[in-house]
Design an enzyme around this catalytic site. Structure first.
Site, PDB file in Angstrom:
ATOM      1  N   PRO A 259     -24.881  10.642  25.236  1.00  0.00           N
ATOM      2  CA  PRO A 259     -23.684  11.257  25.135  1.00  0.00           C
ATOM      3  C   PRO A 259     -23.295  12.276  26.121  1.00  0.00           C
ATOM      4  O   PRO A 259     -24.086  12.689  26.908  1.00  0.00           O
ATOM      5  CB  PRO A 259     -23.788  11.719  23.602  1.00  0.00           C
ATOM      6  CG  PRO A 259     -25.194  12.317  23.667  1.00  0.00           C
ATOM      7  CD  PRO A 259     -25.914  11.177  24.165  1.00  0.00           C
ATOM      8  N   TYR A 261     -21.919  15.249  25.716  1.00  0.00           N
ATOM      9  CA  TYR A 261     -22.281  16.509  25.422  1.00  0.00           C
ATOM     10  C   TYR A 261     -23.314  16.331  24.115  1.00  0.00           C
ATOM     11  O   TYR A 261     -23.257  15.411  23.303  1.00  0.00           O
ATOM     12  CB  TYR A 261     -21.489  17.542  25.035  1.00  0.00           C
ATOM     13  CG  TYR A 261     -20.270  16.647  24.191  1.00  0.00           C
ATOM     14  CD1 TYR A 261     -20.372  16.879  22.768  1.00  0.00           C
ATOM     15  CD2 TYR A 261     -19.300  15.977  24.783  1.00  0.00           C
ATOM     16  CE1 TYR A 261     -19.390  16.257  21.897  1.00  0.00           C
ATOM     17  CE2 TYR A 261     -18.542  15.219  23.861  1.00  0.00           C
ATOM     18  CZ  TYR A 261     -18.515  15.536  22.496  1.00  0.00           C
ATOM     19  OH  TYR A 261     -17.447  15.027  21.494  1.00  0.00           O
ATOM     20  N   LEU A 264     -23.749  15.806  17.704  1.00  0.00           N
ATOM     21  CA  LEU A 264     -23.374  14.469  17.321  1.00  0.00           C
ATOM     22  C   LEU A 264     -21.747  14.353  16.930  1.00  0.00           C
ATOM     23  O   LEU A 264     -21.338  15.256  16.219  1.00  0.00           O
ATOM     24  CB  LEU A 264     -24.192  14.423  15.737  1.00  0.00           C
ATOM     25  CG  LEU A 264     -24.141  12.620  15.331  1.00  0.00           C
ATOM     26  CD1 LEU A 264     -24.984  11.887  16.085  1.00  0.00           C
ATOM     27  CD2 LEU A 264     -24.479  12.715  13.757  1.00  0.00           C
ATOM     28  N   HIS A 265     -21.341  13.230  17.382  1.00  0.00           N
ATOM     29  CA  HIS A 265     -19.919  12.728  17.310  1.00  0.00           C
ATOM     30  C   HIS A 265     -19.968  11.401  17.231  1.00  0.00           C
ATOM     31  O   HIS A 265     -20.528  10.550  17.772  1.00  0.00           O
ATOM     32  CB  HIS A 265     -19.209  13.512  18.441  1.00  0.00           C
ATOM     33  CG  HIS A 265     -19.445  13.171  19.581  1.00  0.00           C
ATOM     34  ND1 HIS A 265     -20.514  13.800  20.383  1.00  0.00           N
ATOM     35  CD2 HIS A 265     -18.933  12.098  20.653  1.00  0.00           C
ATOM     36  CE1 HIS A 265     -20.680  13.125  21.805  1.00  0.00           C
ATOM     37  NE2 HIS A 265     -19.708  12.436  21.687  1.00  0.00           N
ATOM     38  N   HIS A 267     -17.082   8.213  17.921  1.00  0.00           N
ATOM     39  CA  HIS A 267     -15.805   7.760  18.600  1.00  0.00           C
ATOM     40  C   HIS A 267     -14.890   6.643  17.602  1.00  0.00           C
ATOM     41  O   HIS A 267     -15.744   5.963  16.981  1.00  0.00           O
ATOM     42  CB  HIS A 267     -15.914   7.016  19.863  1.00  0.00           C
ATOM     43  CG  HIS A 267     -16.312   7.997  20.855  1.00  0.00           C
ATOM     44  ND1 HIS A 267     -15.570   8.883  21.677  1.00  0.00           N
ATOM     45  CD2 HIS A 267     -17.744   8.563  21.178  1.00  0.00           C
ATOM     46  CE1 HIS A 267     -16.278   9.597  22.508  1.00  0.00           C
ATOM     47  NE2 HIS A 267     -17.479   9.367  22.162  1.00  0.00           N
TER      48      HIS A 267
END
Length: 342
Positions: A259, A261, A264-265, A267
């Site tokens: 990622p 950054y 945790l994310h 999309h």
């Protein structure tokens, strides 16, 4: 002798528009149906690449007809702009064209200010490598790199959103901050800064989790499966509620690895969004694929994605390539030469 070129160029101005057939490549190419001299015609419009002229590019920022800020957070800013190449007409003598200029935006602009050398490297033209990250390389090299990135304060913008200090008006859905049950399972959903917020075929949303102990998909474990399924359900429900013409099977959810950054994310994008580099093999990892892999993984609830080998692409200017993978590559090559010389 017939002027073939001149005759061909004279055709386009005669085109009489009837309807839009399709828009693709994130809206950069449009197919129109109409007529020329009462015979059916197709006109396919595609935006040309920006010229490389320094004079032209140096003047772009100061020559915009309109500029509308879509959001600002820490060093990141994003806008819709009208370059002024075509000025939309007002609908009446009393109408201002300002609003139509904005809706007629032909440029999506991202600004990073003040930027760092890391940003400069990321957006510079560079070669790309396909690397293999084993569990050992992750543990001994990549995990320490992630920790250093987090400690450098590069997540302030994400924490601003999570804690409601920035972009609160853009949040589509969130569990009450710090009040989820259990308390570390809160999350929120908002538009990705690369989406123009109006073209549904290019819809791109970002799901952020509240908890700060999960840096990437590498931290996900079998015990997180119910939570991941819950997040998927909530994100899809929130998206389809806000955009009723979008159906659940028109959405795909994925992680990036590596990622940009390390918080945790997820999309969430429309399936019609054409897959560029950010959705390519070696960058995007489907949420469903991660859940399935965790389900079949041997071990107890703490078995997780840190135990698998992952392959992905890296730019040659990235710190991970320069500081980790290139030295490892050179070390392996040197060891092979030494072995051959024995």
């Amino acid at each position: 002798m017939a002027d073939v070129k001149g005759d061909a160029e004279a055709l386009v101005p005669k085109f009489k528009f009837e309807r839009i057939l399709n828009q693709d490549q994130a809206g950069r190419r449009t197919s129109l149906h109409g007529t020329i001299e009462e015979q059916p015609a197709l006109l396919i419009l595609e935006r040309a690449s920006f010229p490389s002229s320094a004079d032209y590019l140096g003047a772009v920022a100061g020559s915009l007809r309109t500029l509308k800020n879509l959001g600002a957070n820490d060093i990141y800013h994003w806008y819709l702009a009208n370059s002024g190449s075509i000025k939309p007409a007002a609908t009446s003598e009393n109408d201002s064209t300002d609003d139509s200029d904005v809706s007629f935006a032909d440029l999506k602009i991202n600004l990073i200010w003040p930027c760092t050398e890391k940003h400069v490297k990321k957006y510079s033209k560079q070669g790309v490598r396909y690397v293999t990250e084993t569990p050992a390389i992750y543990r001994d090299h990549v995990r320490p790199y992630m920790q250093a990135q987090r400690e450098a304060g590069r997540l302030n913008w994400a924490f601003n959103i999570i804690e409601g200090r920035k972009e609160a008006e853009d949040v589509i859905y969130r569990t009450p901050f710090g009040q989820a049950e259990p308390a570390d399972e809160g999350f929120l959903l908002l538009p990705d800064l690369n989406w123009d917020r109006k073209t549904l075929d290019t819809l791109h949303l970002l799901g952020l989790v509240e908890r700060r102990d999960l840096w990437s998909l590498r931290d996900l474990r079998k015990k997180h499966i119910p939570w991941l399924r819950h997040i998927k359900t909530k994100f899809i429900e929130a998206t389809t509620a806000l955009y009723p013409t979008v159906e659940p099977d028109q959405l795909k959810l994925y992680f990036h690895y590596q990622p940009t950054y390390h918080h945790l994310h997820i999309h969430i994008v429309h399936v019609a969004l054409e897959a560029g580099a950010t959705q390519a093999v070696g960058k995007a990892v489907g949420l469903d694929s991660v859940i399935d892999q965790l389900e079949v993984m041997q071990g107890d609830d703490d078995a997780g994605m840190d135990a698998v080998t992952l392959c992905y692409t890296l730019g040659e200017a990235s710190d991970l390539w320069v500081d980790v993978f290139e030295p490892l590559k050179l070390k392996v090559a040197a060891e092979a030469i030494a072995e051959d010389q024995k």
